[in-house]
Design a protein around this motif. Sequence first.
Motif, mmCIF file in Angstrom:
data_model
loop_
_atom_site.group_PDB
_atom_site.id
_atom_site.type_symbol
_atom_site.label_atom_id
_atom_site.label_comp_id
_atom_site.label_asym_id
_atom_site.label_seq_id
_atom_site.Cartn_x
_atom_site.Cartn_y
_atom_site.Cartn_z
ATOM 1 N N ALA A 198 -8.439 5.662 5.693
ATOM 2 C CA ALA A 198 -8.069 4.610 4.741
ATOM 3 C C ALA A 198 -7.400 3.435 5.429
ATOM 4 C CB ALA A 198 -7.150 5.185 3.668
ATOM 5 N N VAL A 199 -6.476 3.689 6.359
ATOM 6 C CA VAL A 199 -5.783 2.581 7.014
ATOM 7 C C VAL A 199 -6.646 1.932 8.086
ATOM 8 C CG1 VAL A 199 -3.526 3.596 6.528
ATOM 9 C CG2 VAL A 199 -4.590 4.001 8.746
ATOM 10 N N LYS A 228 0.816 -1.216 0.000
ATOM 11 C CA LYS A 228 0.000 0.000 0.000
ATOM 12 C C LYS A 228 0.853 1.272 0.000
ATOM 13 C CE LYS A 228 -2.115 -1.920 3.549
ATOM 14 N NZ LYS A 228 -1.861 -3.363 3.313
ATOM 15 N N ARG A 286 -9.493 -0.246 6.082
ATOM 16 C CA ARG A 286 -9.059 -0.929 4.856
ATOM 17 C C ARG A 286 -9.600 -2.359 4.817
ATOM 18 N NH1 ARG A 286 -5.428 -1.642 8.699
ATOM 19 N NH2 ARG A 286 -4.106 -3.512 8.694
#
Length: 376
Positions: free
Chosen positions: A370-371, A70, A374
């Motif tokens: 986002a993290v 990523k 995810r």
Amino acid sequence: MANDTFSALAAHPCPAVPAAPTHHAADLPLLVEYTLSEFVRAETQALAEVDQALEPLLSAARDAVLGGGKRVRPQFAYWGWRSVAGPHAPVGMVLPALAALELLHAFALVHDDVMDRSDTRRGRPTAHRALADGHRAAGLRGDAAHFGDAAAVLAGDLLLVWADRLMARAGVPDRTLREARAAYDRMRVEAIAGQFLDVLGDCARTWSPERALRTARLKTAGYTATWPLHYGAALADAGGGGFARGPLGRAFTRYGLAVGEAFQLRDDLLGLFGEPSVTGKPVGDDLGKPTMLLLLAQARASAAQRAELAAVLAAPRPDVARLAAVVRDTGAPEQLSEMIGERVADAHAALAAAPVDDDTRTALGELAAAVAWRAA
């Protein structure tokens, strides 16, 4: 042999990264990928010329770096750098240092897979498994699994050296690089300490939620978000690291801890409930580890559920689907998701008080989400 090696390396210097005409964050993943691929190409070519028998080692290291990922650590470092350097500074000068974090990450993953006896990573055989398979295919003497483990450890070591070599190519003053190196070194020390606690957790008789979070902070939070942010900011700071003791450093520390813990807690959920075709790893790969998810499930379980959890975990071949069903019935996944949400909220609160521009605040807010949520 040593002289031949260094002569070969000197004959294949890493190509300079072209200065990007723009420095939008959207360009960063491609620039990092270019930097990594060119650097790894030069390094592997140089070592292959020393002895072609090194190819399995070089292939394992190359695949660990360029086999996907990523690239979140360079992104955190980029926004740390940009927060001090400003929106118009040329990113090309620090790209080698940003990309070096991916080599550090690859080192950690290769060693982690050996310690965890993992079979797959990103949908492909792990380094030690691939090396063992290569040993068998070549008809070599001795134990293939032992060879795979030993060679993978060396591949990880090589990646760690590569990280130092690439970082040194950053176009910043020596004093600035030394300040960034301090954050980088702390990142590595904490990651190793956290990894030891992770290994210890596999065999400890008792493990507290507090220690599980401490392990997450050391193993994951520090080297995922907190120290990449500090490292990036230090790469832009010609004033001797004063930012680290000021409001920006405090905000980055608070934000990084919150995001890093959210990252690890999400990892716990994906480890038991993720989709293997998306995560690239089978569910239950961390079975038996005292993760926060498992600790919450045990704390919330009824007597019957606790007995069932113990029975599943004690089985020679634990039934992952049965374990997931019991954990789900305790309500632990929902509680863990609430904990993740709380950390994302705390990350946003840290950003709200941080002395950064709106673009940085927005980007770091999006990275936090986002993290934390995810799918892989």
